[in-house]
Structures are given as C-alpha cells and as structure tokens.
Design an enzyme around this catalytic site. Sequence first.
Site, mmCIF file in Angstrom:
data_model
loop_
_atom_site.group_PDB
_atom_site.id
_atom_site.type_symbol
_atom_site.label_atom_id
_atom_site.label_comp_id
_atom_site.label_asym_id
_atom_site.label_seq_id
_atom_site.Cartn_x
_atom_site.Cartn_y
_atom_site.Cartn_z
ATOM 1 N N LYS A 1 -0.694 4.121 8.678
ATOM 2 C CA LYS A 1 -2.063 3.718 8.312
ATOM 3 C C LYS A 1 -3.013 4.032 9.477
ATOM 4 O O LYS A 1 -2.833 5.052 10.138
ATOM 5 C CB LYS A 1 -2.079 2.236 7.906
ATOM 6 C CG LYS A 1 -1.008 1.943 6.848
ATOM 7 C CD LYS A 1 -1.123 0.605 6.200
ATOM 8 C CE LYS A 1 0.011 0.450 5.193
ATOM 9 N NZ LYS A 1 -0.080 -0.785 4.428
ATOM 10 N N ASN B 1 4.566 4.852 7.237
ATOM 11 C CA ASN B 1 3.136 4.982 6.950
ATOM 12 C C ASN B 1 2.403 4.182 8.020
ATOM 13 O O ASN B 1 2.334 2.962 7.939
ATOM 14 C CB ASN B 1 2.839 4.447 5.546
ATOM 15 C CG ASN B 1 1.346 4.410 5.263
ATOM 16 O OD1 ASN B 1 0.557 5.005 5.998
ATOM 17 N ND2 ASN B 1 0.968 3.717 4.199
ATOM 18 N N HIS C 1 -1.760 5.930 -2.418
ATOM 19 C CA HIS C 1 -1.434 4.632 -1.835
ATOM 20 C C HIS C 1 -2.391 3.573 -2.389
ATOM 21 O O HIS C 1 -3.562 3.867 -2.647
ATOM 22 C CB HIS C 1 -1.543 4.704 -0.311
ATOM 23 C CG HIS C 1 -1.011 3.470 0.351
ATOM 24 N ND1 HIS C 1 -1.765 2.330 0.471
ATOM 25 C CD2 HIS C 1 0.206 3.185 0.873
ATOM 26 C CE1 HIS C 1 -1.028 1.391 1.056
ATOM 27 N NE2 HIS C 1 0.165 1.887 1.311
ATOM 28 N N GLU D 1 5.367 0.410 -4.766
ATOM 29 C CA GLU D 1 4.843 -0.546 -3.804
ATOM 30 C C GLU D 1 4.043 -1.623 -4.530
ATOM 31 O O GLU D 1 2.848 -1.427 -4.814
ATOM 32 C CB GLU D 1 3.933 0.166 -2.794
ATOM 33 C CG GLU D 1 4.637 1.233 -1.995
ATOM 34 C CD GLU D 1 3.932 1.503 -0.676
ATOM 35 O OE1 GLU D 1 4.551 1.278 0.366
ATOM 36 O OE2 GLU D 1 2.750 1.888 -0.705
ATOM 37 N N GLU E 1 -3.975 1.294 -1.049
ATOM 38 C CA GLU E 1 -5.214 1.119 -0.282
ATOM 39 C C GLU E 1 -6.211 2.230 -0.616
ATOM 40 O O GLU E 1 -7.420 1.986 -0.649
ATOM 41 C CB GLU E 1 -4.890 1.081 1.224
ATOM 42 C CG GLU E 1 -4.242 -0.241 1.602
ATOM 43 C CD GLU E 1 -3.235 -0.162 2.735
ATOM 44 O OE1 GLU E 1 -3.271 0.798 3.525
ATOM 45 O OE2 GLU E 1 -2.385 -1.072 2.823
ATOM 46 N N GLY F 1 1.895 -5.539 3.271
ATOM 47 C CA GLY F 1 1.256 -6.169 4.420
ATOM 48 C C GLY F 1 1.157 -7.678 4.332
ATOM 49 O O GLY F 1 0.455 -8.310 5.119
ATOM 50 N N SER G 1 6.280 -4.737 2.816
ATOM 51 C CA SER G 1 6.909 -5.672 3.752
ATOM 52 C C SER G 1 8.404 -5.406 3.963
ATOM 53 O O SER G 1 9.192 -6.346 4.113
ATOM 54 C CB SER G 1 6.664 -7.121 3.323
ATOM 55 O OG SER G 1 5.263 -7.410 3.324
HETATM 56 P P1 PGA Z 1 3.888 -2.741 4.768
HETATM 57 O O1 PGA Z 1 3.107 -1.485 4.133
HETATM 58 O O2 PGA Z 1 5.285 -2.274 5.070
HETATM 59 O O3 PGA Z 1 3.101 -3.090 6.011
HETATM 60 O O4 PGA Z 1 3.859 -3.828 3.742
HETATM 61 C C1 PGA Z 1 3.764 -0.596 3.268
HETATM 62 C C2 PGA Z 1 2.788 0.415 2.741
HETATM 63 O O5 PGA Z 1 1.622 0.068 2.496
HETATM 64 O O6 PGA Z 1 3.140 1.586 2.564
#
Ligand code: PGA
Length: 254
Positions: A12, A10, A95, A167, A97, A173, A212
């Site tokens: 983003k 992903n 997601h 998640e 976000e 993140g 992460s």
């Molecule tokens: P990250 O993001 O690996 O940077 O924590 C994962 C995600 O939001 O899908």
Amino acid sequence: MSRRRFLAANWKMHKTIGEAVAFAREFLPLVKGADAEIAIAPPFPALAALGEALAGSNVALAAQNVHDQPSGAFTGEVSTAMLADVGCAWAIVGHSERRSLFGETDEFIARKAAALFAAGLRPIVCVGETLAEREAGRTFAVLEAQLAGSLAAVPAARAAELVIAYEPVWAIGTGRTATPEQAQEAHAMIRTWLRGRFADAADAIRIQYGGSVKPENAAELMAQPDVDGALVGGASLEPASFARIVLAREGASS
Ligand code: PGA
C-alpha cells in the site's frame, strides 16, 4: 490438481526507496528456496530500485495498480508498458481500497486485467464483500457480480495465469480475519464460478485469501483446499513477519 502457493505483499502507501531496498536485503535470505511463488508490490516510486534488489531472486516484482490505456492524458496514471519496462511480472487490480476510495468499477478493472494480459503481465484481481453485504446474506451475489464484471475480458487461453484475491472488506486492516471455514466457503464458491466461466483452467487458477493474514493464522488458512496463498498487507511490512507467512505450513505456523 496441485496449485503452487502464491504469497504476495501489498505494501500500500508504505516504504521509501531506501526502506524497500533494506527490506529486500533482509527478506531474500529468509525465503531462499521457499516452496512457494512470492511477489512484492511496493508503491510506484520504489518499483525500479526494489526490482534491482530482487533481480535473480525467487521474489517477483508487482504493482499495486495500473491504467488500462497505453498512453495519453491520464495525469497520475501508469501504463502496462511502464510496468513491464520496470520489471513487473504482476499487478494487483480491483483492490477494495481502489474500489471504495477511488471509485473503480468492475468495468474499469476488467479493462485493466485485459491490458495486463495483452502486455505480458498477469493480474491479481481482488474481490470481496463488505460486512453489511455479508450480514445481509449477499456475499455470494456480490462475489459473483464482481467476478462476472472484473473478469469479463480475460482471454480464455490465458485464464490459468489469472490470480484471484478473495479479500472480505471487513477483514482488511481490521485484525479481524475470516475463519478458515469462512475463507474456504468463499473460495469454493469462487472456484465453482471460475469453472463455469473457464472450464478446466479453473483448477489451475490460484485464489489467494487476503484480510489480516498474519504469521499466526497463515498456515490454517492455507491448509484449506481452495486457499492457494495470501495477499498480505500490514504483516508484509516486516521481513521476518512476511517470511514466516511465506514459510507457514499447517502445524508449523510459528
Ligand atoms: P491487511 O491488508 O493484510 O493489512 O489486512 C490486505 C490487503 O488489503 O491486501
């Protein structure tokens, strides 16, 4: 039942067209013949060029989002037919976000997932609790509500094609990964819920862990019985890093 590991990147809001194509050039040789399903979700403007760069390879194209309506006055949105047209096999929906920054509800996410199935694409449906919800002992209740809402319109005959990404919001993140035990506990709960909803098809549904994931922790997470792959943000932006995650095996994580 053996489920094929599924690793999805992903990206983003990262990478221009040129950067996406350069990534593919470096990444594809690293994962050629990998024993896993792989997909990359770039930003919309890079989909067409990345799709061309991935053509004929073992890496599929995915979108980060989609709208549920086929067409119309929805400024800034993209339809399932547009994603199919550009060569997407998958789209991430729900997601955290999208949920927290753009106000997406379970009902909207359910409509997106249904629209994807209707168009011949497959959704990666994200669920996950916040830190406050975890600390209040509400993790399972939150996940159940998200699953019930977001999967409300999945056609039973297509259930096995569904992918869930667990998640935990506090791990996205942040560099703070769920422990393998925390991941397995949530994934097992999700699998039990899926069994209640989709019966035997639940055993075929891949449940990715996200939050992460790095080359250093991917193997131990995916060694858990109900962790069937990963949805990777930050660590998927470098070809070598994402390749190490794709190739990660218990006892051979680096
Ligand atoms: P990250 O993001 O690996 O940077 O924590 C994962 C995600 O939001 O899908």
